[in-house]
Design an enzyme around this catalytic site. Structure first.
Site, short mmCIF file in Angstrom:
data_model
loop_
_atom_site.label_atom_id
_atom_site.label_comp_id
_atom_site.label_asym_id
_atom_site.label_seq_id
_atom_site.Cartn_x
_atom_site.Cartn_y
_atom_site.Cartn_z
N GLN A 1 -10.02 -4.40 -3.55
CA GLN A 1 -11.32 -3.57 -2.95
C GLN A 1 -12.70 -3.93 -3.91
O GLN A 1 -12.99 -4.72 -4.12
CB GLN A 1 -11.42 -2.16 -2.18
CG GLN A 1 -12.76 -1.73 -2.06
CD GLN A 1 -13.38 -2.02 -0.92
OE1 GLN A 1 -11.93 -2.33 0.00
NE2 GLN A 1 -14.35 -2.50 -1.06
N CYS B 1 -16.36 1.20 0.53
CA CYS B 1 -15.26 0.43 0.74
C CYS B 1 -14.68 0.83 1.76
O CYS B 1 -14.24 -0.32 2.76
CB CYS B 1 -14.12 1.15 -0.31
SG CYS B 1 -13.25 2.70 0.03
N HIS C 1 -7.29 0.81 -6.74
CA HIS C 1 -7.51 0.22 -5.51
C HIS C 1 -8.35 -1.50 -6.07
O HIS C 1 -9.47 -1.24 -5.81
CB HIS C 1 -8.26 0.52 -4.27
CG HIS C 1 -8.05 0.03 -3.09
ND1 HIS C 1 -7.48 -0.79 -2.67
CD2 HIS C 1 -8.71 0.52 -1.95
CE1 HIS C 1 -7.79 -1.55 -1.19
NE2 HIS C 1 -8.44 -0.58 -1.25
N ARG D 1 -13.11 -8.75 0.91
CA ARG D 1 -12.57 -8.49 1.07
C ARG D 1 -11.01 -9.81 1.65
O ARG D 1 -10.27 -9.71 0.68
CB ARG D 1 -12.16 -7.56 2.24
CG ARG D 1 -11.84 -6.07 1.72
CD ARG D 1 -11.73 -5.37 0.14
NE ARG D 1 -10.20 -5.62 0.31
CZ ARG D 1 -9.73 -4.87 0.50
NH1 ARG D 1 -9.88 -3.71 1.37
NH2 ARG D 1 -8.25 -4.28 0.56
N ASP E 1 -17.34 6.13 -1.54
CA ASP E 1 -15.98 6.71 -0.54
C ASP E 1 -15.75 8.10 -0.16
O ASP E 1 -16.36 8.85 -0.15
CB ASP E 1 -15.16 6.67 -2.05
CG ASP E 1 -13.64 6.32 -1.38
OD1 ASP E 1 -13.77 6.00 0.25
OD2 ASP E 1 -12.71 6.15 -1.49
N ARG F 1 1.04 -1.04 -0.07
CA ARG F 1 0.05 0.01 0.13
C ARG F 1 0.94 1.50 0.01
O ARG F 1 1.79 1.13 0.98
CB ARG F 1 -0.66 0.55 0.95
CG ARG F 1 -1.79 1.85 1.27
CD ARG F 1 -2.53 1.25 2.22
NE ARG F 1 -4.03 0.27 1.12
CZ ARG F 1 -4.99 0.51 2.18
NH1 ARG F 1 -5.73 1.26 3.15
NH2 ARG F 1 -6.04 -0.16 2.15
#
Ligand code: CP
Ligand code: NVA
Length: 311
Positions: free
Chosen positions: A137, A269, A134, A297, A229, A107
């Protein structure tokens, strides 16, 4: 199950439609095995290095527990744990880690540095979020939508809010799988044009429609899923105040959900800010699947790691 041996997962553009769909189907099988308590040590003896330049709850815990459930081991490496934090190059880090571990999850802020890591790594690199993408996700998001609706092709997902890493990865994942994706963002906060065009190229093949608008109601119209988001992503904290103003009309609330299909689901998310990008009524209401989405996930990444790392 699908094999992605020799590949990385930097964005969903790296995978074909069939590969993405197969990961989702494998994830559903792994979810069943785990629910039944059946051992599934497909990565016995394998190790995953997990590098985190930014904070995380879901990504860290899902990769770490996922690796354990697969019979492997994961190392958490925060930004102050590696010599990279004091200037060792990404190239050398990639070459050294490749001698120790069977996969690297990272990340990071810069997407470019993740590409550089992958270019110098002999083991698969998984993007666990960058400023631009991402993908893990979105594997979980598409899996959640598939479980809820029974199929994906021809569905419509509306994304309302910041044209950020989530917007980019959703556009690409949806375009690949034939899910139409309509993004509503305030002027000046839309997704990157080059990524929109990339998604539109994939959409030509799948028949999806990828569009960008400034009107949340246009995006939500008839949608099967409404997604949002945070308005201020990690790394943009200095802009928080101006963003609160710019996004004021972009909240997902009951009024906006009423524009979507009557059976529409709500996705996010997480982490979420109730009263900002989503009303409490919606995220805590009957249409919300956010905790199934978070759970997925784990299953989606287990399927991904098996595909990338199994012998
Ligand atoms: N959705 C997500 O990636 O959450 P974390 O930042 O907690 O990992
Ligand atoms: N767009 C958010 C997603 C967090 C999972 C961020 O980058 O902070």
């Amino acid at each position: 199950s699908v094999s992605l041996k020799g590949k990385h997962l930097l964005t969903l553009a790296d995978l074909t439609k069939d590969e993405i769909m197969q990961i989702i189907l494998d994830a559903i099988k792994l979810k069943e095995l785990q629910k039944k308590g059946e051992t599934h040590h497909y990565l016995k003896g394998k190790t995953l290095a997990m590098i985190f330049e930014k904070l995380s709850t879901r990504t860290r815990v899902s990769f770490e527990t996922g690796m354990f459930q697969l019979g492997g081991y994961a190392l958490f490496l925060g930004k102050d744990d590696l010599q990279m934090g004091r200037g060792e190059t990404v190239e050398d880090t990639a070459k050294v880690l490749s001698r120790f571990v069977d996969g690297i999850m990272i990340r990071a802020y810069s997407h470019e540095s993740v590409v550089q890591l992958a270019n110098n790594s002999d083991v698969p690199v998984i993007n666990g979020l960058t400023d631009d993408y991402h993908p893990c996700q979105v594997l979980a998001d598409l899996m959640t939508l598939y479980e809820a609706k029974g199929n994906l092709e021809g569905k419509k997902l509306a994304y309302v809010g910041d044209g950020n890493n989530m917007a980019h990865s959703l556009m690409i994942g949806c375009a690949k799988l034939g899910v139409s994706c309509s993004i509503a963002a305030p002027k000046g906060y839309g997704p990157k044009q080059a990524i929109v065009e990339r998604a539109q190229e994939f959409a030509k093949e799948s028949g999806a429609v990828i569009e960008v608008t400034n009107d949340p109601k246009v995006a939500a119209n008839g949608a099967d899923a409404v997604y949002t988001d945070v308005w201020t992503s990690m790394g943009w904290e200095a802009e928080q105040e101006e963003r609160l103003k710019a996004f004021a009309d972009f909240q997902v609330n009951s009024e906006l959900m009423a524009e979507a299909d009557s059976e529409a689901v709500f996705l996010h998310c997480l982490p979420a800010h109730r009263g900002e990008e989503v009303s409490a009524e919606v995220i805590d209401g009957p249409q919300s699947l956010v905790f199934d989405e978070a759970e997925n996930r784990l299953h989606a990444q287990k399927a991904l790691m098996v595909a990338l790392m199994a012998d």
